[in-house]
Design a protein around this motif. Structure first.
Motif, PDB file in Angstrom:
ATOM      1  N   ARG A 112       0.837  -1.205   0.000  1.00  0.00           N
ATOM      2  CA  ARG A 112       0.000   0.000   0.000  1.00  0.00           C
ATOM      3  C   ARG A 112       0.869   1.251   0.000  1.00  0.00           C
ATOM      4  NH1 ARG A 112      -1.554   3.593   3.735  1.00  0.00           N
ATOM      5  NH2 ARG A 112      -3.612   4.618   3.499  1.00  0.00           N
ATOM      6  N   GLU A 113       1.919   1.256   0.814  1.00  0.00           N
ATOM      7  CA  GLU A 113       2.820   2.417   0.852  1.00  0.00           C
ATOM      8  C   GLU A 113       3.451   2.666  -0.513  1.00  0.00           C
ATOM      9  OE1 GLU A 113       5.664   1.619   3.894  1.00  0.00           O
ATOM     10  OE2 GLU A 113       4.199   1.661   5.522  1.00  0.00           O
ATOM     11  N   LEU A 114       3.825   1.584  -1.208  1.00  0.00           N
ATOM     12  CA  LEU A 114       4.429   1.736  -2.531  1.00  0.00           C
ATOM     13  C   LEU A 114       3.436   2.307  -3.538  1.00  0.00           C
ATOM     14  CD1 LEU A 114       6.650  -1.472  -2.822  1.00  0.00           C
ATOM     15  CD2 LEU A 114       7.436   0.901  -2.729  1.00  0.00           C
ATOM     16  N   TRP A 115       2.197   1.821  -3.530  1.00  0.00           N
ATOM     17  CA  TRP A 115       1.196   2.362  -4.458  1.00  0.00           C
ATOM     18  C   TRP A 115       1.001   3.857  -4.225  1.00  0.00           C
ATOM     19  CZ3 TRP A 115       0.443   0.161  -8.712  1.00  0.00           C
ATOM     20  CH2 TRP A 115       0.188  -1.205  -8.858  1.00  0.00           C
ATOM     21  N   LEU A 116       0.908   4.255  -2.968  1.00  0.00           N
ATOM     22  CA  LEU A 116       0.684   5.667  -2.668  1.00  0.00           C
ATOM     23  C   LEU A 116       1.905   6.519  -3.008  1.00  0.00           C
ATOM     24  CD1 LEU A 116      -1.206   5.296   0.735  1.00  0.00           C
ATOM     25  CD2 LEU A 116      -2.183   5.909  -1.471  1.00  0.00           C
ATOM     26  N   ASP A 117       3.063   5.884  -3.111  1.00  0.00           N
ATOM     27  CA  ASP A 117       4.303   6.584  -3.437  1.00  0.00           C
ATOM     28  C   ASP A 117       4.728   6.318  -4.884  1.00  0.00           C
ATOM     29  OD1 ASP A 117       6.414   8.269  -2.747  1.00  0.00           O
ATOM     30  OD2 ASP A 117       7.696   6.610  -2.105  1.00  0.00           O
ATOM     31  N   ALA A 118       3.781   5.913  -5.727  1.00  0.00           N
ATOM     32  CA  ALA A 118       4.109   5.509  -7.102  1.00  0.00           C
ATOM     33  C   ALA A 118       4.780   6.627  -7.900  1.00  0.00           C
ATOM     34  CB  ALA A 118       2.845   5.045  -7.817  1.00  0.00           C
ATOM     35  N   GLN A 119       4.438   7.870  -7.632  1.00  0.00           N
ATOM     36  CA  GLN A 119       5.044   8.980  -8.361  1.00  0.00           C
ATOM     37  C   GLN A 119       6.563   8.960  -8.229  1.00  0.00           C
ATOM     38  OE1 GLN A 119       3.050  11.577 -10.095  1.00  0.00           O
ATOM     39  NE2 GLN A 119       5.072  11.774 -11.033  1.00  0.00           N
ATOM     40  N   ARG A 120       7.043   8.528  -7.058  1.00  0.00           N
ATOM     41  CA  ARG A 120       8.495   8.522  -6.822  1.00  0.00           C
ATOM     42  C   ARG A 120       9.186   7.354  -7.518  1.00  0.00           C
ATOM     43  NH1 ARG A 120      11.688   5.636  -3.770  1.00  0.00           N
ATOM     44  NH2 ARG A 120       9.923   4.671  -2.677  1.00  0.00           N
ATOM     45  N   TRP A 121       8.723   6.126  -7.275  1.00  0.00           N
ATOM     46  CA  TRP A 121       9.478   4.967  -7.770  1.00  0.00           C
ATOM     47  C   TRP A 121       9.014   4.495  -9.146  1.00  0.00           C
ATOM     48  CZ3 TRP A 121       7.125   0.250  -8.793  1.00  0.00           C
ATOM     49  CH2 TRP A 121       5.838   0.071  -8.271  1.00  0.00           C
TER      50      TRP A 121
ATOM     51  N   VAL B   3      -0.801   6.900 -10.471  1.00  0.00           N
ATOM     52  CA  VAL B   3      -1.692   5.815 -10.889  1.00  0.00           C
ATOM     53  C   VAL B   3      -3.043   5.923 -10.182  1.00  0.00           C
ATOM     54  CG1 VAL B   3       0.158   4.234 -11.526  1.00  0.00           C
ATOM     55  CG2 VAL B   3      -0.675   4.249  -9.158  1.00  0.00           C
ATOM     56  N   GLY B   4      -3.367   7.129  -9.743  1.00  0.00           N
ATOM     57  CA  GLY B   4      -4.660   7.332  -9.091  1.00  0.00           C
ATOM     58  C   GLY B   4      -4.753   6.707  -7.718  1.00  0.00           C
ATOM     59  N   ALA B   5      -3.619   6.456  -7.072  1.00  0.00           N
ATOM     60  CA  ALA B   5      -3.632   5.858  -5.731  1.00  0.00           C
ATOM     61  C   ALA B   5      -4.054   6.917  -4.711  1.00  0.00           C
ATOM     62  CB  ALA B   5      -2.263   5.301  -5.380  1.00  0.00           C
ATOM     63  N   ARG B   6      -5.025   6.575  -3.909  1.00  0.00           N
ATOM     64  CA  ARG B   6      -5.545   7.495  -2.904  1.00  0.00           C
ATOM     65  C   ARG B   6      -5.705   6.769  -1.574  1.00  0.00           C
ATOM     66  NH1 ARG B   6      -4.127   9.953  -6.615  1.00  0.00           N
ATOM     67  NH2 ARG B   6      -5.268  11.457  -7.917  1.00  0.00           N
TER      68      ARG B   6
ATOM     69  N   CYS C 292     -10.259   0.848   9.828  1.00  0.00           N
ATOM     70  CA  CYS C 292      -8.823   0.922   9.544  1.00  0.00           C
ATOM     71  C   CYS C 292      -8.558   2.225   8.792  1.00  0.00           C
ATOM     72  CB  CYS C 292      -8.363  -0.273   8.704  1.00  0.00           C
ATOM     73  SG  CYS C 292      -6.599  -0.242   8.300  1.00  0.00           S
ATOM     74  N   ALA C 293      -7.652   3.031   9.303  1.00  0.00           N
ATOM     75  CA  ALA C 293      -7.309   4.294   8.637  1.00  0.00           C
ATOM     76  C   ALA C 293      -6.457   4.063   7.401  1.00  0.00           C
ATOM     77  CB  ALA C 293      -6.582   5.221   9.617  1.00  0.00           C
ATOM     78  N   LEU C 294      -5.872   2.861   7.272  1.00  0.00           N
ATOM     79  CA  LEU C 294      -4.923   2.592   6.192  1.00  0.00           C
ATOM     80  C   LEU C 294      -5.547   1.744   5.087  1.00  0.00           C
ATOM     81  CD1 LEU C 294      -1.609   1.871   8.137  1.00  0.00           C
ATOM     82  CD2 LEU C 294      -2.533   4.050   7.340  1.00  0.00           C
ATOM     83  N   ASP C 295      -6.581   2.256   4.460  1.00  0.00           N
ATOM     84  CA  ASP C 295      -7.124   1.625   3.261  1.00  0.00           C
ATOM     85  C   ASP C 295      -6.965   2.614   2.101  1.00  0.00           C
ATOM     86  OD1 ASP C 295      -7.757  -0.613   4.720  1.00  0.00           O
ATOM     87  OD2 ASP C 295      -9.781  -0.781   3.929  1.00  0.00           O
ATOM     88  N   GLY C 296      -7.590   2.328   0.988  1.00  0.00           N
ATOM     89  CA  GLY C 296      -7.482   3.231  -0.150  1.00  0.00           C
ATOM     90  C   GLY C 296      -7.785   2.506  -1.444  1.00  0.00           C
ATOM     91  N   HIS C 297      -7.410   3.128  -2.554  1.00  0.00           N
ATOM     92  CA  HIS C 297      -7.662   2.497  -3.853  1.00  0.00           C
ATOM     93  C   HIS C 297      -6.735   3.066  -4.914  1.00  0.00           C
ATOM     94  CE1 HIS C 297      -9.984   6.171  -4.762  1.00  0.00           C
ATOM     95  NE2 HIS C 297     -10.563   5.999  -3.587  1.00  0.00           N
ATOM     96  N   VAL C 298      -6.557   2.255  -5.972  1.00  0.00           N
ATOM     97  CA  VAL C 298      -5.752   2.607  -7.136  1.00  0.00           C
ATOM     98  C   VAL C 298      -6.665   2.549  -8.359  1.00  0.00           C
ATOM     99  CG1 VAL C 298      -3.854   1.843  -8.632  1.00  0.00           C
ATOM    100  CG2 VAL C 298      -3.613   1.713  -6.156  1.00  0.00           C
ATOM    101  N   THR C 299      -6.433   3.423  -9.330  1.00  0.00           N
ATOM    102  CA  THR C 299      -7.152   3.334 -10.597  1.00  0.00           C
ATOM    103  C   THR C 299      -6.393   2.343 -11.474  1.00  0.00           C
ATOM    104  OG1 THR C 299      -7.806   5.644 -10.348  1.00  0.00           O
ATOM    105  CG2 THR C 299      -8.108   4.641 -12.524  1.00  0.00           C
TER     106      THR C 299
ATOM    107  N   SER D 228      -5.973 -11.235  -2.303  1.00  0.00           N
ATOM    108  CA  SER D 228      -6.090  -9.772  -2.351  1.00  0.00           C
ATOM    109  C   SER D 228      -4.760  -9.176  -2.795  1.00  0.00           C
ATOM    110  CB  SER D 228      -6.514  -9.202  -0.997  1.00  0.00           C
ATOM    111  OG  SER D 228      -7.805  -9.633  -0.642  1.00  0.00           O
ATOM    112  N   GLY D 229      -4.217  -9.777  -3.845  1.00  0.00           N
ATOM    113  CA  GLY D 229      -2.828  -9.529  -4.225  1.00  0.00           C
ATOM    114  C   GLY D 229      -2.531  -8.156  -4.774  1.00  0.00           C
ATOM    115  N   TYR D 230      -3.547  -7.410  -5.215  1.00  0.00           N
ATOM    116  CA  TYR D 230      -3.242  -6.113  -5.810  1.00  0.00           C
ATOM    117  C   TYR D 230      -2.628  -5.160  -4.793  1.00  0.00           C
ATOM    118  CZ  TYR D 230      -3.560  -2.595  -9.432  1.00  0.00           C
ATOM    119  OH  TYR D 230      -3.243  -1.681 -10.392  1.00  0.00           O
ATOM    120  N   THR D 231      -3.096  -5.225  -3.544  1.00  0.00           N
ATOM    121  CA  THR D 231      -2.556  -4.333  -2.512  1.00  0.00           C
ATOM    122  C   THR D 231      -1.055  -4.541  -2.338  1.00  0.00           C
ATOM    123  OG1 THR D 231      -4.681  -4.367  -1.345  1.00  0.00           O
ATOM    124  CG2 THR D 231      -2.766  -3.605  -0.106  1.00  0.00           C
TER     125      THR D 231
END
Length: 377
Positions: A67-76, A81-84, A140-147, A334-337
């Motif tokens: 999840r941390e990587l998806w939210l930081d996708a702009q960097r790596w 990718v629409g991660a929120r 859980c405060a640590l959820d979210g989604h990717v486009t 739930s492998g996408y996360t």
């Protein structure tokens, strides 16, 4: 003319593409092969949910890293990718669901997930649109989604910049094993010689592993997904139900995505074929029960996404037994996360570094058959 590389990755979903990216960045000449386009099969049509509520307890540490990587996708990854980030709920409307909720929340929190039980009053204070009939919820405060459909473009740009040789639209017809490594034969393209091999095929791993003489049963789930018209804001959380049969999120453009693993018709060969009407109706009714305001909108599109599962419902990530420098990655619940983190872990192992978290030995699920030099899918 044959191309020679240090490693060939077969399967360009999020896990295979991530592994290929970090292998190339680690100095290896890398080829990424897929019968379709990058992140356009299972990885491109899934719900894109980033959630700890639906992750198996043993995989929580991996999902949190992913999840941390998806939210930081702009960097790596170099692209948005629409991660929120968004809060997430797992709801209970019945006594049986409430019992399940407590048990699952305890197991996940024991593995590090910041999940806590909240009262109906707390639920509606955070998310007023939830049905007042809710008995309890896990928060859980640590959820979210990717486009999900944005990821292919982002990966292609990053892989190209890293020098990965991309062979899209070339299904593999066979693999030869030799002392020098592997000869991969993509349809309509010259053979490829690789010192190392990675199979990253999700639901297609059963066929792919058979190329090398391994026999392992992979269950194929054909998940139905629904998206609605744009509507007024009715939820800001990722919402599910304790029994796992609902996943809801509203995007910034107002559309609502409804999932939850209700099954349609299809298989790994044909892909998703058609929805099952009763399952579709059941999924939508459950969504309207959780968020009654969804009765104001209409369904725009229905599609099917494939998900893989092993016999013990745990991933296969690591070296294949009895073969030099051959690896597999896939079948993560739930492998996408956790996908980008899992791909990075395997790349670290192949590059000779100690992975931060343990891999998942595929040998527990398979036995090598007598050596066979070539198989045709």
């Amino acid at each position: 003319m044959e191309q020679e590389v240090d490693v060939a990755v077969i399967g360009a979903g999020a896990m295979g593409a991530t592994a290929a990216l970090w292998l190339a960045r680690g100095g290896m000449r890398t080829a990424l092969i897929d019968r379709g386009e990058i992140c356009r099969e299972a990885s491109g049509v899934n719900a894109g949910t980033l959630t700890l509520h639906m992750t198996r307890a043993a995989l929580i540490p991996y999902a949190m890293k992913g999840r941390e990587l998806w939210l930081d996708a702009q960097r790596w990854l170099g692209r948005d990718v629409g991660a929120r980030s968004a809060p997430g709920f797992s709801l209970a409307f019945t006594e049986a669901e409430e019992e399940m909720l407590f048990k699952r929340a305890d197991a996940r929190s024991a593995m590090g997930a910041p999940i806590r039980i909240v009262t109906p009053e707390e639920v509606r204070a955070i998310e007023p649109g939830i049905n007042p009939a809710v008995r309890a919820a896990a928060f859980c405060a640590l959820d979210g989604h990717v486009t999900a459909y944005l990821t292919g473009r982002a990966y292609r740009a990053a892989l190209t910049e890293a020098g990965v040789s991309l062979l899209e639209g070339h299904g593999v017809e066979g693999i030869e094993v030799s002392d020098a490594g592997y000869v991969i034969r993509p349809a309509g393209a010259p053979a490829l010689r690789a010192r190392r091999l990675v199979l990253a095929g999700g639901v297609w791993l059963e066929t792919m592993l058979a190329w090398l003489g391994f026999h392992v049963r992979i269950k194929c789930l054909v998940n139905q997904l629904v998206v609605t018209e744009r509507m007024r804001p009715v939820m800001r959380s990722v919402v599910g139900i304790a029994n796992g049969l609902l996943s809801l999120k509203q995007f910034e453009n107002g559309t609502v995505l409804i999932g939850g693993g209700w099954q349609g018709k299809g298989d790994p060969v044909r892909g998703g074929v058609e929805p099952i009407p009763d399952n579709l109706i059941g999924n939508i009714q459950l969504a309207r029960h959780a968020i009654p305001a969804l009765g104001e909108t209409r369904v725009v599109r229905i599609w099917l996404g494939l998900e893989s599962e092993t016999a013990d419902a745990m991933p296969m990530i690591g070296p294949l037994p009895g073969l030099a420098e051959a690896y597999v990655i896939g079948c993560v619940h739930s492998g996408y996360t956790s996908a980008p983190y899992m791909g990075h872990l395997l790349a670290e192992r192949i590059l000779g570094r100690e992975p931060e978290l343990p891999l998942f030995d595929p040998a527990r699920l398979m036995k090598p058959a007598p050596a066979k030099l070539e198989e045709t899918a």
